[in-house]
Design a protein around this motif. Structure first.
Motif, short mmCIF file in Angstrom:
data_model
loop_
_atom_site.label_atom_id
_atom_site.label_comp_id
_atom_site.label_asym_id
_atom_site.label_seq_id
_atom_site.Cartn_x
_atom_site.Cartn_y
_atom_site.Cartn_z
N ALA A 1 0.85 -1.21 0.00
CA ALA A 1 0.00 0.00 0.00
C ALA A 1 0.88 1.25 0.00
CB ALA A 1 -0.92 -0.01 1.22
N ARG A 2 1.97 1.20 0.76
CA ARG A 2 2.88 2.36 0.78
C ARG A 2 3.50 2.58 -0.61
NH1 ARG A 2 8.14 1.98 4.47
NH2 ARG A 2 8.86 0.88 2.62
N MET A 3 3.85 1.48 -1.27
CA MET A 3 4.39 1.61 -2.63
C MET A 3 3.37 2.24 -3.56
SD MET A 3 6.40 -1.94 -3.26
CE MET A 3 6.75 -1.67 -4.99
N ALA A 4 2.11 1.86 -3.34
CA ALA A 4 1.06 2.39 -4.23
C ALA A 4 0.83 3.88 -4.00
CB ALA A 4 -0.23 1.61 -4.01
N GLY B 1 3.00 6.09 -2.09
CA GLY B 1 4.16 6.98 -1.91
C GLY B 1 4.56 7.03 -0.45
N ASP B 2 5.74 7.60 -0.19
CA ASP B 2 6.35 7.50 1.14
C ASP B 2 5.67 8.34 2.21
OD1 ASP B 2 8.07 5.61 0.36
OD2 ASP B 2 9.78 6.94 0.01
N GLY B 3 4.64 9.11 1.82
CA GLY B 3 3.90 9.90 2.83
C GLY B 3 3.25 9.00 3.85
N LEU B 4 2.94 7.77 3.47
CA LEU B 4 2.29 6.82 4.37
C LEU B 4 3.39 6.00 5.08
CD1 LEU B 4 -0.41 5.46 5.23
CD2 LEU B 4 -0.09 3.90 3.29
N LYS B 5 3.35 5.99 6.40
CA LYS B 5 4.39 5.28 7.15
C LYS B 5 3.87 3.93 7.63
CE LYS B 5 7.23 8.74 6.85
NZ LYS B 5 8.32 8.68 5.86
#
Ligand code: GMT
Length: 381
Positions: A103-106, A108-112
Motif C-alpha cells: 500500500a505504501r508503494m502504491a 508513496g512515502d507519505g504513508l508510514k
C-alpha cells in the motif's frame, strides 16, 4: 493522527492487542481505521472515532485460493487515500506488514508503516523457508518495528539477522470490571478449585500437557478444568478427557467473548506452551488475581515472576507443573497472596496508559521530518 490498524479478527492475542490499542488511541482523540476480514471480537460495541473496514478477497476460477495479501493491500491503499492515513500499523508480520508495504508503494512515502511482531510470525511460521525472506523484507522495509517482549526482539535478530532498531513495547491489560460473575455456580458448584486454560488450541499451546497436568491434580485436589477456545487440538483433548474418565470435571466452552466471566472464578491458570513470545492470556488471568503455572519459555518470564505471581517449570514437565498446581491449590492463603501479587504486577507493570504512550510516541517519531544538518545547526545556536 489518522491511523490504520490491520490485524487478524480471530480470538488470538495479536487481534486483541491491535483492537485495544486502536480503541485507546481513539479515546485520546486520534482517528482510527481498523482493517480485517471480519470484525475483531474486541470491537463489538460502538467506539467513537473508530471505523471498521472489512477486507474481502474476490474469488476467481483461476485462483487456488484468494490472494488476501493483495486484497488487504488494496483495501489499505483505498482507506489510506480516502481518509488521509498517516500511519498503517500492521499487527503480525504475515501478511499484514507485507500488504502495508505494498500500500505504501502504491501511495508513496507519505504513508508510514509500523509493524508489530507478535510471536509465531517470528518463532514458527515466519521462520519457515517458505516465508522467511518475505518476513525479513517486512522487518527491513517497515518505517518502525516493535516486538512484544525482549525475547521476541532477540529472536528476531537471531533468526532474521536484520540490522535495525526494534522497539520492545509489551502487551497490556485493563483493570477487570467490578461486577461479579456467577460462574462459580456453574463451574464449581461444590466449592471445587477451578483451573483454566485459554488458547487457540494449536500445537504450540501443548493442550495435551494441560490435560495431563489436570489428570494429576485431580488425584489430589477436588478440581475442575475449564478449557476456553477452539482449534486443531481440541478434539484430542476432549477424547483424552473421555478416555480417562475426566469428563465430568472438564468443561470445553469453545470460543468465549467474555473471558473475564471465567477468569473471575478461576483459582489457577495453566499455560503449557512450547513457545510463547509474551502470554497475553496469562496476563489477563493475572489481572483477575489468578496465579499462573506456566512453561518457562520465550517471553513468559518477562511477564510472570517465578515464585511471586505463579510458577515456571520446564516445557513438557507435566509432573512439575502438576506438583506446583497442587502446592498452590492446597494452600489457600498462599494462592491468594500469589494472586494479589499477580494482579499488582499485571495492573502496575502492564497498565494500558504507559503502553499506549509508547505507541503514540513511536508514531510521532515516525512522522517527524528527518533531522538535517541545518536543523542540528540551528537547534545548537
Ligand atoms: O503468534 C501467534 O501464535 C499468534 C498470536 C495471537 O494472535 O494470539 O499470539 C502471539 O501474540 C500474542 C499477543 O502479542 C502473545 O501474547 C502470544 O504470546 C503470542 N503467541 C505465541 O508466541 C505462541
Amino acid at each position: 493522527m489518522r491511523i490504520g490498524i490491520s490485524c487478524y479478527s480471530t480470538f488470538g492475542g495479536s487481534g486483541v492487542v491491535a483492537t485495544e490499542v486502536g480503541k485507546a488511541l481513539a479515546a485520546r482523540g486520534h482517528e482510527v481505521h481498523i482493517l480485517s476480514t471480519a470484525v475483531p471480537p474486541r470491537l463489538l460495541g460502538f467506539e467513537d472515532r473508530v471505523t471498521f473496514h472489512e477486507v474481502t478477497a474476490a474469488p476467481y476460477p483461476l485462483f487456488e485460493s484468494s490472494p488476501i495479501t493483495v486484497s488487504l493491500a488494496s483495501k489499505m491503499a483505498d482507506v489510506a487515500a480516502h481518509h488521509g492515513l498517516e500511519i498503517l500499523h500492521a499487527h503480525y508480520a504475515l501478511p499484514h506488514a507485507l500488504s502495508a508495504l505494498l500500500a505504501r508503494m502504491a501511495l508513496g512515502d507519505g504513508l508510514k508503516v509500523v509493524t508489530t511482531l507478535h510471536g509465531t510470525d517470528i518463532t514458527v511460521v515466519g521462520a519457515d523457508p517458505s516465508y522467511l525472506p518475505m518476513v525479513r523484507l517486512a522487518i527491513r522495509a517497515s518505517d518502525a518495528v516493535t516486538a512484544v517482549s525482549r525475547f521476541l526482539k532477540e529472536e528476531t535478530d537471531r533468526t532474521f539477522g536484520v540490522d535495525r532498531d526494534i522497539r520492545v513495547i509489551p502487551n497490556f491489560v485493563e483493570p477487570p470490571p467490578g461486577e461479579s460473575s456467577n460462574c462459580r455456580s456453574w463451574l464449581a458448584p461444590a466449592g471445587a478449585k477451578v483451573l483454566t486454560h485459554i488458547s487457540n488450541f494449536r500445537p504450540v499451546k501443548r493442550v495435551m500437557d494441560v490435560m495431563q497436568v489436570f489428570e494429576r491434580v485431580r488425584r489430589e485436589v477436588d478440581a475442575r478444568l475449564v478449557m476456553v477456545g477452539d482449534g486443531p487440538d481440541r478434539a484430542e483433548a476432549e477424547g483424552f478427557a473421555r478416555d480417562r474418565g475426566l469428563d465430568p470435571w472438564v468443561r470445553f466452552t469453545g470460543k468465549q467473548l467474555d473471558i473475564g466471566a471465567v477468569l473471575a472464578c478461576s483459582d489457577l491458570f495453566l499455560l503449557t506452551s512450547a513457545t510463547e513470545s509474551f502470554g497475553l492470556a496469562a496476563l489477563e488471568a493475572m489481572a483477575y488475581g489468578v496465579p499462573v503455572v506456566a512453561s518457562r519459555v520465550g517471553g513468559v518470564p518477562e511477564v510472570i515472576r517465578h515464585g511471586l505471581d505463579g510458577f515456571l517449570e520446564p516445557m513438557g514437565d507435566v509432573g512439575a507443573m502438576a506438583a506446583r498446581s497442587v502446592e498452590l491449590l492446597s494452600d489457600e492463603p498462599r494462592r491468594r497472596a500469589m494472586g494479589e501479587s499477580a494482579r499488582d504486577r499485571a495492573l502496575g507493570d502492564f497498565a494500558e496508559g504507559p503502553v499506549v504512550d509508547m505507541y503514540e510516541s513511536l508514531y510521532e517519531d515516525v512522522l517527524a521530518p528527518p533531522r538535517t544538518t541545518l536543523d542540528l545547526g540551528s537547534s545548537a545556536r
